[in-house]
Design a protein around this motif. Sequence first.
Motif, PDB file in Angstrom:
ATOM      1  N   LYS A   4     -28.196  -8.659 114.019  1.00 31.26           N
ATOM      2  CA  LYS A   4     -27.392  -7.449 113.905  1.00 31.26           C
ATOM      3  C   LYS A   4     -25.949  -7.751 113.543  1.00 31.26           C
ATOM      4  CE  LYS A   4     -28.309  -5.495 117.867  1.00 31.26           C
ATOM      5  NZ  LYS A   4     -28.261  -4.424 118.888  1.00 31.26           N
ATOM      6  N   PRO A   9     -25.138  -7.157 103.973  1.00 31.03           N
ATOM      7  CA  PRO A   9     -25.802  -5.850 104.058  1.00 31.03           C
ATOM      8  C   PRO A   9     -27.291  -6.020 104.337  1.00 31.03           C
ATOM      9  CG  PRO A   9     -24.340  -5.929 102.164  1.00 31.03           C
ATOM     10  CD  PRO A   9     -24.424  -7.336 102.702  1.00 31.03           C
ATOM     11  N   ASP A 209     -33.388   1.303 113.269  1.00 33.63           N
ATOM     12  CA  ASP A 209     -32.302   0.940 112.360  1.00 33.63           C
ATOM     13  C   ASP A 209     -31.183   0.219 113.106  1.00 33.63           C
ATOM     14  OD1 ASP A 209     -33.551   1.935 110.121  1.00 33.63           O
ATOM     15  OD2 ASP A 209     -32.448   3.828 110.086  1.00 33.63           O
ATOM     16  N   ILE A 214     -29.405  -2.346 110.441  1.00 35.02           N
ATOM     17  CA  ILE A 214     -29.443  -1.780 109.093  1.00 35.02           C
ATOM     18  C   ILE A 214     -28.065  -1.216 108.732  1.00 35.02           C
ATOM     19  CG2 ILE A 214     -30.525  -0.073 107.584  1.00 35.02           C
ATOM     20  CD1 ILE A 214     -32.377  -2.373 108.505  1.00 35.02           C
ATOM     21  N   THR A 215     -27.536  -1.667 107.613  1.00 36.21           N
ATOM     22  CA  THR A 215     -26.212  -1.205 107.167  1.00 36.21           C
ATOM     23  C   THR A 215     -26.303  -0.120 106.106  1.00 36.21           C
ATOM     24  OG1 THR A 215     -26.087  -2.931 105.452  1.00 36.21           O
ATOM     25  CG2 THR A 215     -25.192  -3.465 107.640  1.00 36.21           C
ATOM     26  N   HIS A 216     -27.394  -0.122 105.328  1.00 36.45           N
ATOM     27  CA  HIS A 216     -27.586   0.858 104.254  1.00 36.45           C
ATOM     28  C   HIS A 216     -29.015   1.380 104.313  1.00 36.45           C
ATOM     29  CE1 HIS A 216     -24.159  -1.487 102.868  1.00 36.45           C
ATOM     30  NE2 HIS A 216     -23.878  -0.553 101.989  1.00 36.45           N
ATOM     31  N   VAL A 217     -29.157   2.691 104.340  1.00 35.72           N
ATOM     32  CA  VAL A 217     -30.475   3.320 104.316  1.00 35.72           C
ATOM     33  C   VAL A 217     -30.672   3.961 102.955  1.00 35.72           C
ATOM     34  CG1 VAL A 217     -31.910   5.181 105.235  1.00 35.72           C
ATOM     35  CG2 VAL A 217     -30.610   3.721 106.798  1.00 35.72           C
ATOM     36  N   GLN A 234     -27.812   9.272 116.612  1.00 32.86           N
ATOM     37  CA  GLN A 234     -26.987   8.066 116.673  1.00 32.86           C
ATOM     38  C   GLN A 234     -25.753   8.295 117.541  1.00 32.86           C
ATOM     39  OE1 GLN A 234     -26.479   7.665 112.483  1.00 32.86           O
ATOM     40  NE2 GLN A 234     -28.490   6.743 112.179  1.00 32.86           N
ATOM     41  N   SER A 241     -24.023   4.187 112.730  1.00 26.88           N
ATOM     42  CA  SER A 241     -24.589   4.998 111.650  1.00 26.88           C
ATOM     43  C   SER A 241     -24.481   4.227 110.340  1.00 26.88           C
ATOM     44  CB  SER A 241     -23.833   6.331 111.530  1.00 26.88           C
ATOM     45  OG  SER A 241     -24.419   7.150 110.544  1.00 26.88           O
ATOM     46  N   PRO A 242     -25.612   3.963 109.677  1.00 25.44           N
ATOM     47  CA  PRO A 242     -25.569   3.239 108.398  1.00 25.44           C
ATOM     48  C   PRO A 242     -24.955   4.098 107.291  1.00 25.44           C
ATOM     49  CG  PRO A 242     -27.791   3.254 109.366  1.00 25.44           C
ATOM     50  CD  PRO A 242     -26.981   4.286 110.090  1.00 25.44           C
ATOM     51  N   TYR A 244     -25.723   5.921 103.836  1.00 26.22           N
ATOM     52  CA  TYR A 244     -26.947   6.512 103.287  1.00 26.22           C
ATOM     53  C   TYR A 244     -26.859   6.673 101.779  1.00 26.22           C
ATOM     54  CZ  TYR A 244     -28.447   7.445 108.044  1.00 26.22           C
ATOM     55  OH  TYR A 244     -28.836   7.294 109.346  1.00 26.22           O
TER      56      TYR A 244
END
Length: 286
Positions: A4, A9, A209, A214-217, A234, A241-242, A244
């Motif tokens: 994490k 990314p 996530d 996760i950095t980018h969804v 979140q 929060s990634p 998006y």
Amino acid sequence: MPQKNSSKPILRFAPSPNGRLHLGHAYSALYTWNAATLLGGVALLRIEDIDAERSKPEFAAAIFEDLHWLGLDWPEPVMRQSDRMDIYAAAGNQLRDQGLLYPCFCSRSAIAAHAGDTDPEGAPLYPGTCRHLGRGTQIERLERGDPVQFRLDTEKAMDRVGMLTFTAVGPLVTDRPQIRYARPQRWGDVVLQRKDMPASYHLSVVVDDAAQGITHVTRGRDMEAGTDIHVLLQMLLGLPSPIYNFHKLILDDAGRKLAKSKGSETLADLRARGWTPDNVRKAVGF
């Protein structure tokens, strides 16, 4: 699996093993791996098999087969939601301890009969029938074993967090980030837990996530509205929060989104007809 605190990314492709992958899945997977390359990051595979009734081992195995056939690879081990039920239950309990979940005993037909508005997907919007049930009635019905699901009191949750925003980029994942406003109220009081399932998709995906950093969804435009619920969860759970990014959908000749439930031609079908991975990439624009 990347940690994490990784500086790279981290993206993910997270199919559900309830059918074979089709061209829409291929596009989403290729888009995610391409985005990871552009960002200098890594793409993870996650198996979202929380729905034990619909998820099948043979479909999970087919996901690996199809993605490898497309030339994609990923770090091991692969996260599987079926291994994480206790973690989802703990997240639900956290919301329950905040007084934000309530038991709902309404059937789908009862909701449809009394709902006036619809949610962003066109389903009847829950009218809040059980939101104000007395504690005694709740306990009585729970002890009686009535079918139950647990809903988020969205109005109470929004009062707690105030205005909600999230970061989005587009149409390219490398575009300049923009601030977007989330409107979870348009979904009403969504179901987050069922008696036989500790978490809905909405709850499990935000927990996963965060766990994977996760950095980018990257997700299809059909999931753009659902992001509002994820951003709210979140905030309530204290999770990051990634960023998006919402990509296009692959449509059939009638202009409809490809779907397992509609019997869309699968990658296995195409392979049997002689398609190569290059044929698939060209068909979806890669």
